[in-house]
Design an enzyme around this catalytic site. Structure first.
Site: not given
Length: 373
Positions: A147, A314, A347
């Protein structure tokens, strides 16, 4: 694996992209494993929004203190601390030990609060590089992050190309979409409009804008999960397992209860000004901006080999965003591997122990270990 937090002080000012500098700052960090004789086996782990330098292991006598990426890092794990010297660093502006809004500004003698300067991904990388300098580590075997941490890993290859042999970028993107910036802005508005925020100087008033933090976390948490996971875990289950009470204010559904629980937890440990700073750093990250939008030109300085990993469900950092990075690296004929993992978790999949995902990372780090042998 029992670990201990460490910290290092820096007196030399760190110039920031936003204009000002930060001086007399502290970086909190942890290390796992042993640095080899030629200091070539170091792996830097970059953290995401609400994480910290506590990447793996547990603190002595605290069985509930497991590091946020303990599934990935440790003895015999994909990033094997019997082979690699792993470093986790808490970023400037955070609220877990490194200098941030809760600390005293040496120029004024008062707590920074809202006056802590805006920091960027690039600033964090510069600070991490100074820490590595102090540790005598000239080059990293790998830099790795998921991320926002993946953005830092990517930035490392551009700012310090000679210092990175491999970059592992997981569930990340070359910049945020307008939708992602919009989610961040709604979360920030929830915080700054909380009556307890006091323009960011709530410390002086002895309060915390918990209502805003709760809502910000609830918004963020929705974006970390996939629709499939939420439906499988909660569906339309009512909290009491009986018919609806037909209330506009009661907590009726299990998903509502779950989100409120997550928000309550978050508001107890996270700093509101830190949330504003880190989400803004996410917004600003865009290495292609200085190259007329060309990501291929932006990534030209990179010399590292890359592993990129994305997850099919995601939607916050969709696989197509990783494929943009893949294409730009191929345009520059850089060595890379790419894995698109079919996983239902959204995610948050980058934090979970999916066997295919773990296998890909393990194989890549075994390759790095062979290079070091």
């Amino acid at each position: 694996m029992i670990v201990s937090p460490q910290s290092m002080s820096f007196s030399q000012p760190l110039p920031l992209r936003s204009g000002p500098s930060v001086r007399d700052y502290i970086l909190a960090f942890e290390t796992y494993g042993t640095l080899n004789a030629d200091r070539s086996n170091a792996v830097l782990i970059c953290h995401a929004l609400n994480a910290s330098h506590h990447v793996a292991g547990q603190y002595e006598g605290q069985p509930d203190s497991t590091g946020w990426w303990d599934t990935m890092i440790g003895p015999g794990k994909p990033v094997d601390t019997e082979r690699f010297f792993v470093i986790g660093v808490n970023n400037l502006g955070s609220c877990f030990g490194s200098t941030g809004p809760m600390h005293v500004n040496p120029d004024t003698g008062k707590v920074y609060g809202a006056d802590f300067p805006v920091v960027t991904v690039e600033d964090w990388v510069d600070a991490q590089a100074r820490l590595l300098d102090a540790m005598g580590i000239a080059q990293l075997a790998a830099v790795m992050g998921g991320s926002l941490g993946g953005m830092q890993a990517l930035s490392w290859t551009l700012l310090y190309p000679q210092r990175v042999r491999h970059a592992v970028v997981v569930a990340s993107a070359p910049n945020l979409t307008a939708e992602n910036i919009a989610f961040n802005e709604v979360a920030r508005r929830a915080i700054v409009t909380d009556p307890d925020f006091h323009g960011g100087h709530f410390y002086e008033h002895g309060v915390v804008p918990k209502r805003g933090l709760r809502i910000a976390r609830m918004i963020g948490h929705i974006t970390y999960l996939s629709d499939d996971v939420m439906n499988e875990k909660f569906g339309r289950q009512l909290r009491r397992g009986v018919g609806p009470r037909y209330s506009t204010q009661d907590v009726e559904f299990q998903i509502e209860s779950y989100l409120r629980h997550q928000g309550d937890k978050f508001s107890e440990y996270f700093d509101a000004n830190t949330y504003l700073l880190i989400t803004r750093a996410l917004d600003y990250f865009d290495p292609a901006l200085a190259h007329e939008g060309s990501l291929s030109r932006a990534l030209a300085p990179a010399l590292a080999n890359f592993l990129l990993v994305s997850f099919t469900t995601d939607w916050r950092f969709a696989p197509r965003r990783s494929r943009e990075i893949v294409k730009a690296l191929l345009d520059n004929r850089r060595g890379l591997s790419y894995a698109e993992i079919e996983a239902p978790h959204g995610h948050d999949a980058f934090l979970l122990e999916d066997p295919r995902y773990m296998g890909v990372v393990r194989a890549y780090f075994e390759r790095i270990a062979r290079e070091l042998a």
